[in-house]
Design an enzyme around this catalytic site. Structure first.
Site, PDB file in Angstrom:
ATOM      1  N   LYS A 126      -0.018   0.507  -3.169  1.00 50.19           N
ATOM      2  CA  LYS A 126       1.346   0.352  -2.655  1.00 50.19           C
ATOM      3  C   LYS A 126       1.335   0.446  -1.131  1.00 50.19           C
ATOM      4  O   LYS A 126       0.626   1.281  -0.558  1.00 50.19           O
ATOM      5  CB  LYS A 126       2.237   1.433  -3.261  1.00 50.19           C
ATOM      6  CG  LYS A 126       3.711   1.320  -2.910  1.00 50.19           C
ATOM      7  CD  LYS A 126       4.496   2.387  -3.652  1.00 50.19           C
ATOM      8  CE  LYS A 126       5.971   2.354  -3.346  1.00 50.19           C
ATOM      9  NZ  LYS A 126       6.732   3.376  -4.097  1.00 50.19           N
ATOM     10  N   SER A 162      10.717   1.695  -6.210  1.00 45.74           N
ATOM     11  CA  SER A 162      10.240   1.037  -5.007  1.00 45.74           C
ATOM     12  C   SER A 162       8.805   0.506  -5.153  1.00 45.74           C
ATOM     13  O   SER A 162       8.306  -0.148  -4.227  1.00 45.74           O
ATOM     14  CB  SER A 162      10.280   2.024  -3.829  1.00 45.74           C
ATOM     15  OG  SER A 162       9.422   3.123  -4.043  1.00 45.74           O
ATOM     16  N   SER A 203      10.618   5.555  -8.810  1.00 48.44           N
ATOM     17  CA  SER A 203       9.993   4.398  -8.170  1.00 48.44           C
ATOM     18  C   SER A 203       8.734   3.896  -8.852  1.00 48.44           C
ATOM     19  O   SER A 203       8.265   2.800  -8.541  1.00 48.44           O
ATOM     20  CB  SER A 203       9.675   4.727  -6.702  1.00 48.44           C
ATOM     21  OG  SER A 203      10.856   4.778  -5.945  1.00 48.44           O
TER      22      SER A 203
END
Length: 471
Positions: A74, A149, A173
């Site tokens: 990420k 996210s 997330s």
């Protein structure tokens, strides 16, 4: 292929790490435009790591459990020498000078970093969109959001660009994109996966922030958890582990008891989502678990819970702006126009809570903790919807769910209670509605991540989802 299958073939010498990585890089370049999963593709680094992995085999060196397995990181976590944009124009040209602990451990286990996945600016959002590369869509319908996210990670997995990805979760997330992209995502027990954040090593405790694995199979996530879990000298909240998480995948679950609460007693859930969950939870019963329909008692409605979350999160987000100022930016002044309007509205247009308001939110948090613990006193697991709704078109956040008004940005997620408390919680693919994936949230007692994995794997055996991806 799964991460487990790749690692096995590489170890047995039937598959070359170089060939594996080349194949994945080719696929990423061919299909990434479809979902916008990757921000950066690390072709040169990945090929160098793959060549090193092949040399290690030729030299007879010990091989790690993820040797030669491609992994996506990420774009909030640093990979040395690779851009970390954090989804922000402020960091568009930032190059990381060291690996974060999670990346260190994945690389030490032999995994090969093939790129950085998309995230909303600084990870603030339940959908994934930013001003650098734009929105990320679910592979099942790229015109609909992948969630956030860790949306880039979910999309990369769901579109079979990588077998393994890393996510982070401060309010859902990991679990939100896992649900919207039809993959498995685990938010481990708080502290199980170290973070070692700086300059504030204590930033992750309110609300509790976690890092964890995302994958297309429960086995792959368990393999990754075995690699990344455990204490770290620079994380004051890190905890030791003596559990072999991969072994939990093969465990029978006839000794597990499940409290099934589709809406956790307070959240609206789309009837089609609820129907899918009812069908999926019956598979846990067929696998041997005892399932009762029980709602936790939080002593608060969903608005009060969300207000407490926002009180805590606003303080966290304000500290982010302070960190930016320490790095030489002016987010409250000259650099404000470079920030996404959503972030400006969310952080700078929101009054800073007082110390008394902040501590009153902790009372709500305690009541939520006690409501969950009352359930965990009687049951091993609590199962619910991950989200109250299906993936929706980009920019069309829901304002109603099942006829009830909801706060559009976070009012449709059922994930935040577990960021109050630090319990392990996963989103497991439960089925589909009109071709769109539905996630089931499986939560366990603190430090009982193995129970969460065992139940999730049992569901996967009963209701396999591997053949449903749009490959």
């Amino acid at each position: 292929m799964t991460a487990a299958a790749i690692a096995r073939d590489v170890k047995e010498g039937t598959r070359s790490p170089v060939d594996v990585v080349d194949a994945h890089l080719d696929r990423i370049h061919e299909r990434n435009d479809r979902t916008n999963a990757f921000v950066t593709v690390t072709d040169e680094l990945a090929r160098r790591m793959a060549a090193d992995a092949e040399r290690a085999i030729a030299d007879g060196e010990p091989l790690g459990p993820l040797h030669g397995v491609p992994v996506a990181i990420k774009d909030l976590d640093d990979v040395e020498g690779v851009p970390t944009t954090s989804g922000s124009l402020l960091f568009e040209d930032h190059i990381a000078d060291a690996d974060t602990p999670v990346v260190e451990r994945l690389r030490a286990a032999g995994a090969v970093v093939v790129g950085k996945t998309n995230t909303p600016e600084f990870g603030l959002g339940t959908t994934t969109d930013n001003r650098i590369v734009g929105p990320t869509g679910t592979p099942f319908d790229p015109d609909r959001t992948a969630g956030g996210s860790s949306g880039g990670a979910g999309a990369a997995l769901g579109d079979s660009l990588v077998p393994l990805a890393q996510g982070s979760d401060v309010g859902g997330s990991i679990r939100t994109p896992a649900s919207f992209c039809g993959v498995f995502g685990l938010k481990p027990t708080y502290g199980l996966v170290p973070q070692a954040a700086r300059p504030n090593a204590f930033v992750s405790h309110t609300p509790m922030s976690h890092k964890g694995p995302m994958a297309r199979t429960v086995e792959d996530a368990a393999l990754a958890l075995d690699v990344v879990a455990g204490t770290h000298s620079r994380d004051p909240f890190s905890v030791p582990t003596t559990t072999a998480y991969r072994a939990a995948v093969d465990r029978p679950i006839d000794d597990l008891t499940v409290a099934y609460s589709p809406d956790l007693g307070v959240y609206p859930v789309d009837p089609a989502v609820r129907e899918t969950l009812d069908d999926a939870v019956s598979a846990l019963e067929r696998a041997g678990a005892t399932v009762d329909e029980v709602d936790p008692n939080f002593d608060h409605d969903r608005t009060e819970i969300l207000d407490a979350y926002y009180t805590m999160a606003t303080v966290l987000w304000q500290s982010l702006l302070d960190d930016l100022e320490r790095q030489g930016f002016d987010p409250r002044g000259d650099d404000r126009d470079r920030l996404r309007p959503y972030l400006v509205d969310l952080v700078m247009e929101t009054p800073v809570p007082s110390a008394r308001e902040y501590k009153r939110a902790d009372i709500v948090r305690t009541d939520v903790f006690d409501g969950l613990q009352d359930c965990f006193d009687r049951y091993d697991l609590i199962v619910s919807a991950t989200l109250g709704t299906l993936p929706f078109p980009h920019g069309a956040e829901p304002t109603t769910v099942d006829g009830q008004e909801v706060e559009p940005y976070r009012g449709w997620v059922l994930t935040q209670p577990y960021n109050f408390t630090g319990h392990p919680a996963a989103s497991v693919p439960a089925g589909f509605v009109d071709g769109l994936p539905v996630g089931m949230q499986v939560a366990g007692r603190r430090h009982a991540d193995d129970d969460v994995l065992a139940a999730s794997a049992a569901l996967e055996r009963r209701r396999p989802w591997a053949d449903r991806y749009p490959t």
